[in-house]
Design a protein around this motif. Structure first.
Motif, PDB file in Angstrom:
ATOM      1  N   ASP A 189       0.603  -1.125  -0.448  1.00 46.80           N
ATOM      2  CA  ASP A 189      -0.872   0.091  -0.174  1.00 46.80           C
ATOM      3  C   ASP A 189       1.056   1.263   0.207  1.00 46.80           C
ATOM      4  OD1 ASP A 189      -2.735  -0.461   2.412  1.00 46.80           O
ATOM      5  OD2 ASP A 189      -2.410  -1.150  -0.288  1.00 46.80           O
ATOM      6  N   ALA A 190       0.396   2.234  -0.552  1.00 49.01           N
ATOM      7  CA  ALA A 190       1.008   3.468  -0.429  1.00 49.01           C
ATOM      8  C   ALA A 190       0.877   4.212   0.893  1.00 49.01           C
ATOM      9  CB  ALA A 190       0.975   3.723  -2.126  1.00 49.01           C
ATOM     10  N   GLY A 191       2.375   4.641   0.998  1.00 48.41           N
ATOM     11  CA  GLY A 191       1.506   5.948   2.010  1.00 48.41           C
ATOM     12  C   GLY A 191       1.310   7.040   1.599  1.00 48.41           C
ATOM     13  N   VAL A 192       1.198   8.231   2.343  1.00 48.55           N
ATOM     14  CA  VAL A 192       0.571   9.467   2.081  1.00 48.55           C
ATOM     15  C   VAL A 192       1.753   9.817   1.459  1.00 48.55           C
ATOM     16  CG1 VAL A 192       0.684  11.697   2.793  1.00 48.55           C
ATOM     17  CG2 VAL A 192      -1.109   9.773   3.707  1.00 48.55           C
ATOM     18  N   THR A 193       1.325  10.414  -0.237  1.00 44.22           N
ATOM     19  CA  THR A 193       2.987  11.446  -1.154  1.00 44.22           C
ATOM     20  C   THR A 193       2.797  13.054  -0.869  1.00 44.22           C
ATOM     21  OG1 THR A 193       1.669  10.619  -2.713  1.00 44.22           O
ATOM     22  CG2 THR A 193       2.803   9.439  -1.862  1.00 44.22           C
ATOM     23  N   GLN A 194       3.992  13.381  -0.726  1.00 45.62           N
ATOM     24  CA  GLN A 194       4.082  15.064  -0.529  1.00 45.62           C
ATOM     25  C   GLN A 194       4.903  15.372  -1.883  1.00 45.62           C
ATOM     26  OE1 GLN A 194       3.842  15.249   4.182  1.00 45.62           O
ATOM     27  NE2 GLN A 194       3.598  17.529   2.999  1.00 45.62           N
ATOM     28  N   SER A 195       4.735  16.322  -2.803  1.00 47.81           N
ATOM     29  CA  SER A 195       5.768  16.976  -3.355  1.00 47.81           C
ATOM     30  C   SER A 195       5.361  18.491  -3.333  1.00 47.81           C
ATOM     31  CB  SER A 195       5.075  16.656  -5.026  1.00 47.81           C
ATOM     32  OG  SER A 195       3.624  17.054  -5.179  1.00 47.81           O
ATOM     33  N   PRO A 196       6.729  18.962  -3.648  1.00 50.27           N
ATOM     34  CA  PRO A 196       7.952  18.180  -3.733  1.00 50.27           C
ATOM     35  C   PRO A 196       8.902  18.045  -2.396  1.00 50.27           C
ATOM     36  CG  PRO A 196       8.240  20.950  -3.529  1.00 50.27           C
ATOM     37  CD  PRO A 196       7.026  20.596  -4.145  1.00 50.27           C
ATOM     38  N   THR A 197       9.880  17.589  -2.131  1.00 43.26           N
ATOM     39  CA  THR A 197      10.592  17.399  -0.984  1.00 43.26           C
ATOM     40  C   THR A 197      11.089  18.062  -0.791  1.00 43.26           C
ATOM     41  OG1 THR A 197      12.397  16.162  -2.465  1.00 43.26           O
ATOM     42  CG2 THR A 197      10.339  14.402  -1.629  1.00 43.26           C
ATOM     43  N   HIS A 198      12.074  19.222  -1.191  1.00 41.38           N
ATOM     44  CA  HIS A 198      12.621  20.015  -0.830  1.00 41.38           C
ATOM     45  C   HIS A 198      11.988  21.384  -1.445  1.00 41.38           C
ATOM     46  CE1 HIS A 198      14.977  17.037   0.978  1.00 41.38           C
ATOM     47  NE2 HIS A 198      15.094  17.710   1.844  1.00 41.38           N
ATOM     48  N   LEU A 199      12.150  22.690  -1.425  1.00 43.66           N
ATOM     49  CA  LEU A 199      11.962  23.909  -2.625  1.00 43.66           C
ATOM     50  C   LEU A 199      12.599  24.849  -1.455  1.00 43.66           C
ATOM     51  CD1 LEU A 199       9.947  24.161  -4.598  1.00 43.66           C
ATOM     52  CD2 LEU A 199       8.217  24.691  -3.347  1.00 43.66           C
ATOM     53  N   ILE A 200      13.296  25.889  -2.616  1.00 37.01           N
ATOM     54  CA  ILE A 200      13.541  26.736  -1.948  1.00 37.01           C
ATOM     55  C   ILE A 200      13.144  28.424  -2.759  1.00 37.01           C
ATOM     56  CG2 ILE A 200      15.339  27.715  -2.345  1.00 37.01           C
ATOM     57  CD1 ILE A 200      17.717  25.450  -2.004  1.00 37.01           C
ATOM     58  N   LYS A 201      12.738  29.254  -2.210  1.00 37.32           N
ATOM     59  CA  LYS A 201      12.005  30.231  -2.808  1.00 37.32           C
ATOM     60  C   LYS A 201      12.565  31.833  -1.429  1.00 37.32           C
ATOM     61  CE  LYS A 201       8.680  28.375  -4.975  1.00 37.32           C
ATOM     62  NZ  LYS A 201       8.426  29.106  -6.503  1.00 37.32           N
ATOM     63  N   THR A 202      12.280  32.631  -2.364  1.00 38.63           N
ATOM     64  CA  THR A 202      12.804  33.325  -1.920  1.00 38.63           C
ATOM     65  C   THR A 202      11.040  34.347  -1.197  1.00 38.63           C
ATOM     66  OG1 THR A 202      12.366  34.827  -4.054  1.00 38.63           O
ATOM     67  CG2 THR A 202      14.876  34.454  -2.947  1.00 38.63           C
ATOM     68  N   ARG A 203      12.178  35.000  -0.519  1.00 36.82           N
ATOM     69  CA  ARG A 203      10.936  36.504  -0.097  1.00 36.82           C
ATOM     70  C   ARG A 203      10.048  36.822  -0.633  1.00 36.82           C
ATOM     71  NH1 ARG A 203      14.568  40.387   4.129  1.00 36.82           N
ATOM     72  NH2 ARG A 203      15.472  39.831   1.923  1.00 36.82           N
ATOM     73  N   GLY A 204       8.568  36.686  -0.780  1.00 35.24           N
ATOM     74  CA  GLY A 204       7.539  37.598  -1.473  1.00 35.24           C
ATOM     75  C   GLY A 204       7.002  36.398  -2.958  1.00 35.24           C
ATOM     76  N   GLN A 205       8.195  35.345  -2.581  1.00 34.23           N
ATOM     77  CA  GLN A 205       6.731  34.671  -3.635  1.00 34.23           C
ATOM     78  C   GLN A 205       6.018  33.599  -3.217  1.00 34.23           C
ATOM     79  OE1 GLN A 205      10.848  32.220  -4.982  1.00 34.23           O
ATOM     80  NE2 GLN A 205      10.408  33.089  -7.080  1.00 34.23           N
ATOM     81  N   GLN A 206       5.476  33.140  -3.938  1.00 38.83           N
ATOM     82  CA  GLN A 206       4.619  31.816  -3.539  1.00 38.83           C
ATOM     83  C   GLN A 206       4.921  30.804  -4.147  1.00 38.83           C
ATOM     84  OE1 GLN A 206       2.707  30.560  -6.615  1.00 38.83           O
ATOM     85  NE2 GLN A 206       1.173  29.421  -4.943  1.00 38.83           N
ATOM     86  N   VAL A 207       4.489  29.651  -3.050  1.00 42.26           N
ATOM     87  CA  VAL A 207       4.436  28.691  -2.973  1.00 42.26           C
ATOM     88  C   VAL A 207       2.934  27.512  -3.010  1.00 42.26           C
ATOM     89  CG1 VAL A 207       5.115  28.581  -0.686  1.00 42.26           C
ATOM     90  CG2 VAL A 207       6.322  26.773  -2.190  1.00 42.26           C
TER      91      VAL A 207
END
Lengths: 113, 114
Positions: free
Chosen positions: A1-19
């Motif tokens: 059984d697949a567990g809970v999956t999340q994406s992306p695993t890592h993310l780098i953003k700068t201030r003011g951006q949206q994610v």
């Protein structure tokens, strides 16, 4: 059984951006909750969705929003990123709105520069 | 929601039994007590949940006295792989109206030594 999956695993953003962070629940799980975990602290509740409706909201600013899709997957959106938004974002799912154990995904590590 | 208090850290050795006590003086009548385990850079994992007396599963036991103002998580014969943060949570039990909100404290960092 697949567990809970999340994406992306890592993310780098700068201030003011949206994610946008994504979560796919375990098959059959209709409830999705989002948590923020800052280094050295326990997870903090952000939102819970059940059957595509918001069922609970934590003490987070309106820059944080979420939604749940017909297939029960979910997205967490954060606008106007601040340095303090750097954290591990966790998704937890469970079968229904009533009590049972919640299953957490591995999280998305967000770094805001 | 009831606030919980647990030790910040504990040390143990392989093969020993570890007991982590959590205080929750303001627990409500319909609150359940739940313990989660978290390894670094992973999501928490459910360990055990109970309402009163004693609950046991394949990994742990949970002891809850009659007044329910505290609870003790017991881990038998710990190994190095049990090194993790353990969270005690008190909150909603069964019921269609609950929100699924889990309130985590700082947890107890358990260090198991060889």
């Amino acid at each position: 059984d697949a567990g809970v999956t999340q994406s992306p695993t890592h993310l780098i953003k700068t201030r003011g951006q949206q994610v946008t962070l994504r979560c796919s629940p375990i098959s059959g799980h209709k409830s999705v909750s989002w948590y923020q975990q800052v280094l050295g602290q326990g997870p903090q509740f952000i939102f819970q969705y059940y059957e595509k409706e918001e069922r609970g909201r934590g003490n987070f600013p309106d820059r944080f929003s979420a939604r749940q899709f017909p297939n029960y997957s979910s997205e967490l959106n954060v606008n106007a990123l601040l340095l303090g938004d750097s954290a591990l974002y966790l998704c937890a799912t469970r079968e229904g709105a009533s009590y049972n154990e919640q299953f957490f995904g591995p999280g998305t590590r967000l770094t805001v520069l | 929601l009831a606030k919980t208090t647990q030790p910040i850290s504990m040390d143990s050795y392989e093969g020993q039994e570890v007991n982590i006590t959590c205080s929750h003086n303001n627990i409500a009548t319909n609150d359940y007590i739940t313990w989660y385990q978290q390894f670094p850079s992973q999501g928490p994992r459910f360990i055990i949940q109970g309402y009163k007396t004693k609950v046991t599963n394949e990994v742990a036991s949970l002891f809850i006295p009659a007044d329910r103002k505290s609870s003790t998580l017991s881990l038998p014969r710990v190994s190095l792989s049990d090194t993790a943060v353990y969270y005690c949570l008190v909150g909603e039990g069964p019921g269609s109206g609950n929100t699924g909100k889990l309130i985590f404290g700082q947890g107890t960092t358990l260090q198991v030594k060889p």
